[in-house]
Design a protein around this motif. Structure first.
Motif, PDB file in Angstrom:
ATOM      1  N   PRO A  17      -9.693  -1.648  14.169  1.00 41.24           N
ATOM      2  CA  PRO A  17      -8.223  -1.774  14.160  1.00 41.24           C
ATOM      3  C   PRO A  17      -7.728  -2.992  14.940  1.00 41.24           C
ATOM      4  N   GLN A  18      -8.336  -3.241  16.112  1.00 36.27           N
ATOM      5  CA  GLN A  18      -7.907  -4.385  16.911  1.00 36.27           C
ATOM      6  C   GLN A  18      -8.270  -5.701  16.215  1.00 36.27           C
ATOM      7  N   GLU A  19      -9.460  -5.769  15.633  1.00 31.92           N
ATOM      8  CA  GLU A  19      -9.870  -6.992  14.936  1.00 31.92           C
ATOM      9  C   GLU A  19      -8.964  -7.268  13.737  1.00 31.92           C
ATOM     10  N   LEU A  20      -8.619  -6.217  12.996  1.00 35.31           N
ATOM     11  CA  LEU A  20      -7.720  -6.382  11.846  1.00 35.31           C
ATOM     12  C   LEU A  20      -6.345  -6.850  12.309  1.00 35.31           C
ATOM     13  N   LEU A 137     -13.008 -14.859  -1.554  1.00 35.09           N
ATOM     14  CA  LEU A 137     -11.796 -14.679  -2.362  1.00 35.09           C
ATOM     15  C   LEU A 137     -11.784 -13.303  -3.018  1.00 35.09           C
ATOM     16  N   ASP A 138     -12.927 -12.895  -3.549  1.00 39.08           N
ATOM     17  CA  ASP A 138     -13.023 -11.569  -4.162  1.00 39.08           C
ATOM     18  C   ASP A 138     -12.761 -10.467  -3.130  1.00 39.08           C
ATOM     19  N   ALA A 139     -13.288 -10.649  -1.922  1.00 42.39           N
ATOM     20  CA  ALA A 139     -13.084  -9.646  -0.871  1.00 42.39           C
ATOM     21  C   ALA A 139     -11.599  -9.555  -0.501  1.00 42.39           C
ATOM     22  N   LEU A 140     -10.924 -10.701  -0.415  1.00 44.32           N
ATOM     23  CA  LEU A 140      -9.495 -10.689  -0.101  1.00 44.32           C
ATOM     24  C   LEU A 140      -8.694 -10.033  -1.221  1.00 44.32           C
ATOM     25  N   ARG A 141      -9.025 -10.358  -2.465  1.00 42.71           N
ATOM     26  CA  ARG A 141      -8.326  -9.720  -3.595  1.00 42.71           C
ATOM     27  C   ARG A 141      -8.531  -8.207  -3.581  1.00 42.71           C
ATOM     28  N   ALA A 142      -9.758  -7.791  -3.306  1.00 39.72           N
ATOM     29  CA  ALA A 142     -10.068  -6.355  -3.288  1.00 39.72           C
ATOM     30  C   ALA A 142      -9.347  -5.656  -2.135  1.00 39.72           C
ATOM     31  N   ALA A 143      -9.083  -6.373  -1.040  1.00 38.77           N
ATOM     32  CA  ALA A 143      -8.437  -5.772   0.131  1.00 38.77           C
ATOM     33  C   ALA A 143      -6.925  -5.638  -0.025  1.00 38.77           C
ATOM     34  N   LEU A 144      -6.321  -6.369  -0.950  1.00 39.47           N
ATOM     35  CA  LEU A 144      -4.858  -6.339  -1.090  1.00 39.47           C
ATOM     36  C   LEU A 144      -4.285  -4.936  -1.287  1.00 39.47           C
ATOM     37  N   PRO A 145      -4.802  -4.115  -2.175  1.00 37.86           N
ATOM     38  CA  PRO A 145      -4.222  -2.767  -2.317  1.00 37.86           C
ATOM     39  C   PRO A 145      -4.291  -1.953  -1.017  1.00 37.86           C
ATOM     40  N   ALA A 146      -5.387  -2.056  -0.297  1.00 39.50           N
ATOM     41  CA  ALA A 146      -5.508  -1.321   0.964  1.00 39.50           C
ATOM     42  C   ALA A 146      -4.540  -1.866   2.008  1.00 39.50           C
TER      43      ALA A 146
END
Length: 161
Positions: A17-20, A137-146
């Protein structure tokens, strides 16, 4: 749960949580800094820009509703409105349903300024996305919904308090 630890040894997941939060704060701060140099006219404070973006999303919003939405005191939003009206960014109109209430609308100047800011922000972030490899880039796209769900839960909690 992310905030637990085992004895004196912190759980590796408890740092997430802190890193995010640090990563998101850093991205926000550095993108703001990167956009400052090309800004024309007087720089808007964070709360002023937030209020303009809110009025853009909800034209005609009232001062008290804006205060609730922004989680600010009503008198603070009134002060922001006064500054933004004086600087030609907002128009305050009397609500026909309640002559005591004001409805807020953006001026053309504010519309142009927000559109310019959004364009420049997209260009800035786009330049840096271009420097990432396809897997990132794929990881960032996949993270958008979360990330959107996280923003929604933060917003819901703010509304409850």
């Amino acid at each position: 749960m992310y905030l637990c630890s085992r004895g004196n040894v912190p759980d590796v997941e408890s740092e997430f949580p802190q890193e995010l939060a640090d990563a998101l704060t850093g991205i926000h701060r550095l993108s703001r800094r990167g956009l400052r140099g090309a800004t024309t006219g007087p720089r808007l404070r964070g709360a002023e820009a937030e209020l303009l973006r809110l009025v853009r999303a909800r034209p005609g919003i009232g001062v008290s509703d804006a205060a609730r939405e922004l989680r600010l005191a009503g008198n603070s939003v009134s002060t922001l409105v006064n500054h933004l009206v004086r600087d030609g960014h907002l128009v305050r109109e009397t609500d026909p349903a309640d002559r005591r209430a004001a409805r807020l609308l953006l001026t053309d100047t504010a519309e142009r300024r927000l559109a310019d800011w959004q364009r420049r922000r997209a260009e800035l972030i786009g330049r840096h996305l271009d420097r990432l490899d396809p897997a990132d880039l794929d990881a960032l796209r996949a993270a958008l919904p979360a990330l959107r769900k996280l923003a929604d839960t933060l917003h819901e909690e703010a509304e409850e308090t």
